[in-house]
Scaffold this motif. Structure first.
Motif, PDB file in Angstrom:
ATOM      1  N   UNK A  66       0.835  -1.205   0.000  1.00 47.53           N
ATOM      2  CA  UNK A  66       0.000   0.000   0.000  1.00 47.53           C
ATOM      3  C   UNK A  66       0.869   1.254   0.000  1.00 47.53           C
ATOM      4  N   UNK A  67       1.898   1.247   0.848  1.00 44.97           N
ATOM      5  CA  UNK A  67       2.821   2.378   0.934  1.00 44.97           C
ATOM      6  C   UNK A  67       3.527   2.593  -0.406  1.00 44.97           C
ATOM      7  N   UNK A  68       4.039   1.516  -0.990  1.00 41.47           N
ATOM      8  CA  UNK A  68       4.773   1.620  -2.252  1.00 41.47           C
ATOM      9  C   UNK A  68       3.854   2.143  -3.375  1.00 41.47           C
ATOM     10  N   UNK A  74       1.897   8.964  -6.432  1.00 41.72           N
ATOM     11  CA  UNK A  74       1.936  10.399  -6.157  1.00 41.72           C
ATOM     12  C   UNK A  74       3.314  11.018  -6.375  1.00 41.72           C
ATOM     13  N   UNK A  75       4.369  10.223  -6.285  1.00 42.04           N
ATOM     14  CA  UNK A  75       5.721  10.737  -6.502  1.00 42.04           C
ATOM     15  C   UNK A  75       6.482   9.732  -7.367  1.00 42.04           C
ATOM     16  N   UNK A  76       7.790   9.818  -7.365  1.00 43.54           N
ATOM     17  CA  UNK A  76       8.614   8.857  -8.105  1.00 43.54           C
ATOM     18  C   UNK A  76       9.208   7.802  -7.172  1.00 43.54           C
ATOM     19  N   UNK A  77       8.801   7.827  -5.890  1.00 46.75           N
ATOM     20  CA  UNK A  77       9.315   6.842  -4.926  1.00 46.75           C
ATOM     21  C   UNK A  77      10.558   7.331  -4.195  1.00 46.75           C
ATOM     22  N   UNK A  78      10.852   6.666  -3.056  1.00 43.96           N
ATOM     23  CA  UNK A  78      11.990   7.044  -2.212  1.00 43.96           C
ATOM     24  C   UNK A  78      13.140   6.057  -2.289  1.00 43.96           C
ATOM     25  N   UNK A  79      12.959   4.903  -2.938  1.00 40.99           N
ATOM     26  CA  UNK A  79      14.024   3.928  -3.079  1.00 40.99           C
ATOM     27  C   UNK A  79      14.097   2.904  -1.970  1.00 40.99           C
ATOM     28  N   UNK A  80      13.248   3.015  -0.922  1.00 43.20           N
ATOM     29  CA  UNK A  80      13.271   2.017   0.146  1.00 43.20           C
ATOM     30  C   UNK A  80      12.622   0.712  -0.312  1.00 43.20           C
ATOM     31  N   UNK A  81      11.611   0.811  -1.189  1.00 41.26           N
ATOM     32  CA  UNK A  81      11.002  -0.364  -1.815  1.00 41.26           C
ATOM     33  C   UNK A  81      11.101  -0.159  -3.330  1.00 41.26           C
ATOM     34  N   UNK A  82      11.667  -1.138  -4.026  1.00 41.54           N
ATOM     35  CA  UNK A  82      11.900  -0.970  -5.462  1.00 41.54           C
ATOM     36  C   UNK A  82      11.470  -2.235  -6.189  1.00 41.54           C
ATOM     37  N   UNK A  83      11.030  -2.099  -7.478  1.00 42.05           N
ATOM     38  CA  UNK A  83      10.751  -3.282  -8.302  1.00 42.05           C
ATOM     39  C   UNK A  83      12.064  -3.883  -8.803  1.00 42.05           C
ATOM     40  N   UNK A  84      12.163  -5.214  -8.736  1.00 47.24           N
ATOM     41  CA  UNK A  84      13.415  -5.866  -9.119  1.00 47.24           C
ATOM     42  C   UNK A  84      13.248  -6.809 -10.301  1.00 47.24           C
TER      43      UNK A  84
END
Length: 345
Positions: A66-68, A74-84
């Motif tokens: 949900x957070x990701x 809404x943004x481009x993400x913070x990098x703590x959770x990323x698609x691999x």
């Protein structure tokens, strides 16, 4: 003489009806659309959670998904959770990114409709009001109102000095297309006529289509602007005295005027043409009303040199050029004369 009007291009017919839905319904639909797009991204991320990696604790929970999803939309993400995985990255590239753009457009459009547009409309209205001086207010833009506005333009009045008021948006479209100031409002309300700066107007034309509405508009206008000349279209003979009592300076009955032209045509085939010629800007002659000049005071009415004087108005009385009172003009007299029309091609 009457000149034929150039043919106007015909536009396709279209039915329009004002929506009866409350103002909050469009907001609800936009909110539901935004939530639907976010839900699609959330569902795909949850079912493909193995394609995500949490750089904090290494585990992907529903809260993480949900957070990701919310951060990615809404943004481009913070990098703590990323698609691999490739499929997770392709989904974020070709689905989540368009969803992000659509969600932003939805919220920006809502903000514009309910905040920015109102501020912008108020600013534009204030700018227009500041420049409204010596203008003409047309209340009612039906057949009579439209023809009156067109005739004002043909007579040389700048379109920026015409304000059209009507309750129906479709009736205002022709005036708005030519550049006139328009207001979708009820002209029987004080606030409407005050917003149109009626007290600073040159004149007012009332053609509401119904005699009772037109008379009520005249009453309202006369209260706001006691000295502004008001012309009104009245269709029933018995309502003409009421319109004058309400404060109208000029009462025009289209049926009576048409009857006048028809009856005059029986007295000679050129009489009706001459009457229509006087009222038409494209005619060979035109009627003009003005105040006598200082140089004309003391002279007879038939001695003026600017045209052929027909009638003299002194206070509430009128006199023809053959009357004794017309032998000597006085200050503040008003005369009606026949002149050569000014061409506005």
């Amino acid at each position: 003489m009457l000149t034929p009007r150039p043919a106007q291009p015909r536009e396709p017919l279209a039915l329009r009806r004002r929506s009866t839905a409350p103002a909050w319904v469009p907001v609800a639909w936009r909110l539901l659309l935004a939530l639907g797009l976010i839900s699609i991204a959330l569902a795909v991320h949850w079912f493909d959670r193995d394609g995500l990696r949490d750089n904090v604790d290494g585990a992907i929970s529903f809260v993480d998904v949900l957070y990701f999803t919310m951060i990615t939309v809404t943004t481009v993400g913070y990098g703590d959770i990323v698609p691999v995985t490739p499929q997770a990255r392709l989904f974020d590239t070709f689905v989540v990114t368009p969803i992000r753009l659509f969600v932003w457009l939805i919220f920006l459009g809502t903000a514009y409709d309910f905040l920015l547009r109102r501020v912008w409309d108020r600013l534009r209205m204030r700018l227009i009001q500041q420049n409204l001086h010596d203008h003409v207010v047309v209340a009612g833009h039906g057949d009579a109102g439209q023809e009156a506005a067109r005739e004002l333009i043909r007579r040389g009045m700048p379109v920026e000095q015409i304000v059209v008021i009507d309750q129906h948006a479709a009736a205002l479209e022709p005036a708005e297309k030519v550049g006139a100031a328009v207001m979708e409002a009820d002209a029987t309300h004080n606030a409407t006529l005050e917003a149109a700066q009626l007290d600073r107007a040159r004149a007012m034309i009332v053609a509401a289509g119904r005699d009772d509405t037109s008379i009520l508009i005249v009453l309202t206008a006369r209260r706001i602007a006691p000295d502004v000349p008001i012309s009104v279209v009245i269709r029933a003979d018995e309502n003409e005295p009421l319109a004058r009592q309400a404060g109208a300076n000029t009462v025009i009955n289209p049926a009576s005027f048409a009857g006048l032209l028809l009856a005059s045509s029986t007295q000679g085939r050129h009489v009706a043409d001459c009457l229509a010629d006087l009222a038409n800007i494209h005619g060979q002659v035109a009627l003009c009303e003005r105040v006598v000049t200082a140089a004309e005071v003391g002279h007879p009415l038939d001695a003026i040199s600017t045209g052929k004087a027909l009638r003299l108005y002194r206070g509430v009385r009128s006199y023809g050029f053959w009357d004794t009172e017309a032998r000597q003009l006085q200050p503040n007299d008003r005369i009606v004369e026949v002149i050569r029309p000014q061409r506005h091609d």
